[in-house]
Write a protein that holds these residues in place. Sequence first.
Motif, PDB file in Angstrom:
ATOM      1  N   VAL A 192       4.532   5.653  -3.737  1.00 61.46           N
ATOM      2  CA  VAL A 192       4.559   7.007  -4.220  1.00 61.46           C
ATOM      3  C   VAL A 192       6.028   7.303  -4.440  1.00 61.46           C
ATOM      4  O   VAL A 192       6.878   6.861  -3.671  1.00 61.46           O
ATOM      5  N   SER A 193       6.365   8.028  -5.488  1.00 63.76           N
ATOM      6  CA  SER A 193       7.774   8.342  -5.710  1.00 63.76           C
ATOM      7  C   SER A 193       8.306   9.013  -4.456  1.00 63.76           C
ATOM      8  O   SER A 193       7.764  10.023  -4.010  1.00 63.76           O
ATOM      9  N   PRO A 194       9.330   8.438  -3.854  1.00 61.48           N
ATOM     10  CA  PRO A 194       9.814   9.009  -2.597  1.00 61.48           C
ATOM     11  C   PRO A 194      10.401  10.386  -2.854  1.00 61.48           C
ATOM     12  O   PRO A 194      10.687  10.745  -3.984  1.00 61.48           O
ATOM     13  N   ARG A 247       0.834  -1.201   0.000  1.00 52.34           N
ATOM     14  CA  ARG A 247       0.000   0.000   0.000  1.00 52.34           C
ATOM     15  C   ARG A 247       0.862   1.241   0.000  1.00 52.34           C
ATOM     16  O   ARG A 247       1.817   1.319   0.766  1.00 52.34           O
ATOM     17  N   PRO A 248       0.524   2.219  -0.834  1.00 49.35           N
ATOM     18  CA  PRO A 248       1.302   3.451  -0.825  1.00 49.35           C
ATOM     19  C   PRO A 248       1.165   4.191   0.494  1.00 49.35           C
ATOM     20  O   PRO A 248       0.157   4.090   1.189  1.00 49.35           O
ATOM     21  N   ALA A 272      -0.891   8.002  -6.809  1.00 43.16           N
ATOM     22  CA  ALA A 272      -0.212   6.713  -6.830  1.00 43.16           C
ATOM     23  C   ALA A 272      -1.223   5.581  -6.998  1.00 43.16           C
ATOM     24  O   ALA A 272      -0.977   4.609  -7.711  1.00 43.16           O
ATOM     25  N   LEU A 273      -2.372   5.706  -6.376  1.00 43.39           N
ATOM     26  CA  LEU A 273      -3.383   4.651  -6.471  1.00 43.39           C
ATOM     27  C   LEU A 273      -3.905   4.524  -7.889  1.00 43.39           C
ATOM     28  O   LEU A 273      -4.116   3.424  -8.388  1.00 43.39           O
ATOM     29  N   GLU A 274      -4.089   5.662  -8.547  1.00 37.78           N
ATOM     30  CA  GLU A 274      -4.592   5.617  -9.923  1.00 37.78           C
ATOM     31  C   GLU A 274      -3.629   4.905 -10.857  1.00 37.78           C
ATOM     32  O   GLU A 274      -4.036   4.199 -11.768  1.00 37.78           O
ATOM     33  N   GLN A 275      -2.344   5.138 -10.581  1.00 33.59           N
ATOM     34  CA  GLN A 275      -1.340   4.502 -11.441  1.00 33.59           C
ATOM     35  C   GLN A 275      -1.050   3.075 -11.021  1.00 33.59           C
ATOM     36  O   GLN A 275      -0.088   2.486 -11.488  1.00 33.59           O
ATOM     37  N   GLN A 276      -1.838   2.557 -10.127  1.00 35.69           N
ATOM     38  CA  GLN A 276      -1.665   1.198  -9.642  1.00 35.69           C
ATOM     39  C   GLN A 276      -0.290   1.011  -9.023  1.00 35.69           C
ATOM     40  O   GLN A 276       0.145  -0.112  -8.800  1.00 35.69           O
ATOM     41  N   ALA A 319      -1.111  15.989   0.167  1.00 32.40           N
ATOM     42  CA  ALA A 319      -0.874  14.596   0.554  1.00 32.40           C
ATOM     43  C   ALA A 319      -1.910  13.674  -0.078  1.00 32.40           C
ATOM     44  O   ALA A 319      -1.580  12.607  -0.605  1.00 32.40           O
ATOM     45  N   VAL A 320      -3.173  14.095  -0.052  1.00 29.84           N
ATOM     46  CA  VAL A 320      -4.227  13.274  -0.650  1.00 29.84           C
ATOM     47  C   VAL A 320      -3.994  13.145  -2.146  1.00 29.84           C
ATOM     48  O   VAL A 320      -4.119  12.060  -2.721  1.00 29.84           O
ATOM     49  N   GLU A 321      -3.617  14.242  -2.752  1.00 30.42           N
ATOM     50  CA  GLU A 321      -3.352  14.227  -4.187  1.00 30.42           C
ATOM     51  C   GLU A 321      -2.243  13.221  -4.533  1.00 30.42           C
ATOM     52  O   GLU A 321      -2.385  12.419  -5.453  1.00 30.42           O
TER      53      GLU A 321
END
Lengths: 336, 336
Positions: free
Chosen positions: A315-317, A140-141, A307-311, A300-302
Amino acid sequence: MSAIADVARLAGVAKATASRALSGRGYVSDETRSKVVAAAALIGYVASPNAASLVTGRTQSVGVIIPFISRWFFSEILESLEQSLLAKGYDMTLYNLPAHSVERERVFDFFLARKRFDGVISVGVELSDTEVQLLHRLGRPLVGIGGEIPGVHTIAIDDIAAARLATEHLISLGHTDIRHIGGDQVDQMDFAVHTKRLTGFNTAMRAAGLNTDGCFAPCAFTVPGGYEAGLALFGDPHRRPTAVFAASDEIAIGLIVAARELGILVPSELSVIGIDGHPYAEMFRLTTIEQHPRNQARMAVEALLGALEQQSVTVSPGLTRAPTNLVMRSSTSAPR
Amino acid sequence: MSAIADVARLAGVAKATASRALSGRGYVSDETRSKVVAAAALIGYVASPNAASLVTGRTQSVGVIIPFISRWFFSEILESLEQSLLAKGYDMTLYNLPAHSVERERVFDFFLARKRFDGVISVGVELSDTEVQLLHRLGRPLVGIGGEIPGVHTIAIDDIAAARLATEHLISLGHTDIRHIGGDQVDQMDFAVHTKRLTGFNTAMRAAGLNTDGCFAPCAFTVPGGYEAGLALFGDPHRRPTAVFAASDEIAIGLIVAARELGILVPSELSVIGIDGHPYAEMFRLTTIEQHPRNQARMAVEALLGALEQQSVTVSPGLTRAPTNLVMRSSTSAPR
DNA sequence: GACAGATCTGGAAACGGTTGCATAAGGAAC
DNA sequence: GTTCCTTATGCAACCGTTTCCAGATCTGTC
C-alpha cells in the motif's frame, strides 16, 4: 463434499467451463452459465478458496493483529473490520497480541508465515523493522491503524492535536491548575499514544504560559485505573486541581466516579475532559474529543483491498489522518 | 515463496521424505530428519496448511460465531478462545453475527460452507435446526457456549440457579420488596438467558412466599441501559424497592450510578446484586454471582479439539455446567 | 542361510480448483 | 471466398502438500 467436477458433470460441461461460469472470468455463453449456476445451486456447491488459493495465490482472507479485544477502541475497530471484510467476501482471522506477549515471535514466524492471508491489518501494535520486513517478504500488503509504522500506510488520528485541543478547551474556560492523567509505562500499548497525548498537553500548557511540572500522573488505561488515580489525586483538598484532561474516556469516567464518591461536584468544582467518544460518555455527561474507530477501520479495509485490487504488493506508505471532533457536555465549565 | 520441493532438493531427498520428516508421520531415519529440518530452517520454510488441507481435509483453523464483541462476557470469551486455539496451532476466524443480522444467512450458506474450518464454536447464538444440520452436513464438530442447542455439546452456567441464588441472597438479608431488571426483547441475544434469569428470580420469590407481579422491568443489557432503568425505577420515592437483582453486572453498575445521582445510599437504602464478575464490580463494591468466561472458553476448545483428535464428526451432545460463585461486597445489606 | 518383519526412501497419484493453449464456430471486412 | 477477430469450449498442466504403493535395506529368528 461436492466439488466443481460434480457441478461440471451435472451441467454437461468441462471443469474449466464450470469454473469460468462460476467465477465470471473468461468467455462463457449465457446459456452455459445458467446451466452451470443451476447445477451448482442444486447440489449446494460452494467453491473452496483453499484449493483456489493454491493456483491463484489469493486466499480471500485477512489477518488482524490486535493487542486487546475488550477495550472500547479495539472492540469497535474489530466489529467494524469484520463487517467491512465480510461484505467483500473476506474472512478475518484474529491474532490477539498483548504488547510483550511470549507468543509474539511465534505468530510472526509461524502463523503469519503460513501464507493464509492476502493482507494484514495491524491495530495499535508497533511493529519492529524485522516484523515489517517479514510481512513484506511474504509479498502481502500491510495497513496499520492507530500509530505510525515506518514504510507502512497507517490510519490514525492526530493524537498531539487532539490532546492539545482538549487542553486548550480547559484553558479557554479559564482553568490554570490543570492535570493530565494518562497511560503508564506498563500499559504502553506498544504505541507512542501516551507520549503523544502528553506532548499535546504540554504544548498547549506552555503556549498559554502555564507550568507543566508535576502535572502528569500515570494510571492503567481503564475505568478502574482512572478511579484509582482519582482517589489519589482528589484525596487532598489543598492539592486538588480545578480541571483534568484524561487520556481516554475510560480514565475520565473513572475520575468522575472517584470525584462523586469524594463529594466533589463536576463540573463546578472539577472539570474533566477525555478522548474517545465512549458509549458511556453521555450518561456521565462527559465532554470529550470523539474519534471514530469504526470509520478508521473502514478506511483501513478500503486501503488494503484497494492495494489488493491493483495487485500491488505494498500500500502506498504514508499517513491518513482520521478526523476528531470536540463534543461539549457538562463535565467542563469555568472554574469557580 | 519456498515450497517443500525446495526443502527436499536442498536436503537431497524426495518431497515425500521431506514431508514425512517435517510432519513426523511415517518412517524417517534420524539422520535424514535432521538434514531436512536443517534445510527447512535455512530457507525459512513453513508448510502451507491450505495446500495440506486439500489432501488431509484438516485446515488447522476454527470458526467462531459470536453476536457481540464489545460486551464484557463476549470479549472475555474471545480472548480466551484465541489464546487456547493459538496454543494448539489453530487459527481463529471470527464471524460477528448480531441476533437478526441480515448477513446471517450468507455466513451459513457461503462463508461456513467454504470448507475452511475443522470445527465451529458458537457463542451465545441460538442456532436453528437448519443451521445445525448445515454444519453437521459439512462433517465438522460444533461446540456451543452459553446456551443449549439441541444435539450440540454446550458449555454453560446454570442461569436459573444463578438467578435464584442471587435472589435468595437478597431474601435472606430480609428484603421483601425486590425487583428484577433484565434484558429486553430487542436485545434477546438470541438466547433464553433473559428468560432463564427471570425464571430463577420468580422461583426464588415464590418459594419465599413473595409476590412477583410487576417486579420485572426490561432494559438494554448495558451500563447505560441499567442507568436509564435506574432513573425510571428510583425516580418515585414511594415506589422504590429496597433491593434489585440485575441480570448482569453492567446493568447493576448502571443502576448504582443512577442511585448515586439521585442521592440514594447503597446499600443502606438500596441493595443491588448482579451476575458476571465484571472487572468494574470491585470499584463499585458490587456483590455479584461470578461466572468465569475464560474458563468456559477453555472448556469449549478442549471439547472441540478432543472431538477432532478422535476423528469424530460430532462432539458427544450434552451440557457441561460451568461453575459460578457468589462474591459478597458491600452493595447488599439488610434493609433499614 | 533363508525368511519374516520392521524400517527407510522415492515415484506417482491424489486433493479441488484455475488457467494456458488448442480448436472450432460465427461474423465482419476486404 | 479468404482472412481475421471475437466468442465459446475442452484438454491438460499446475499450485503445494500428503499418502499409497513398491522396492530396498537392515535386523533378528529359526
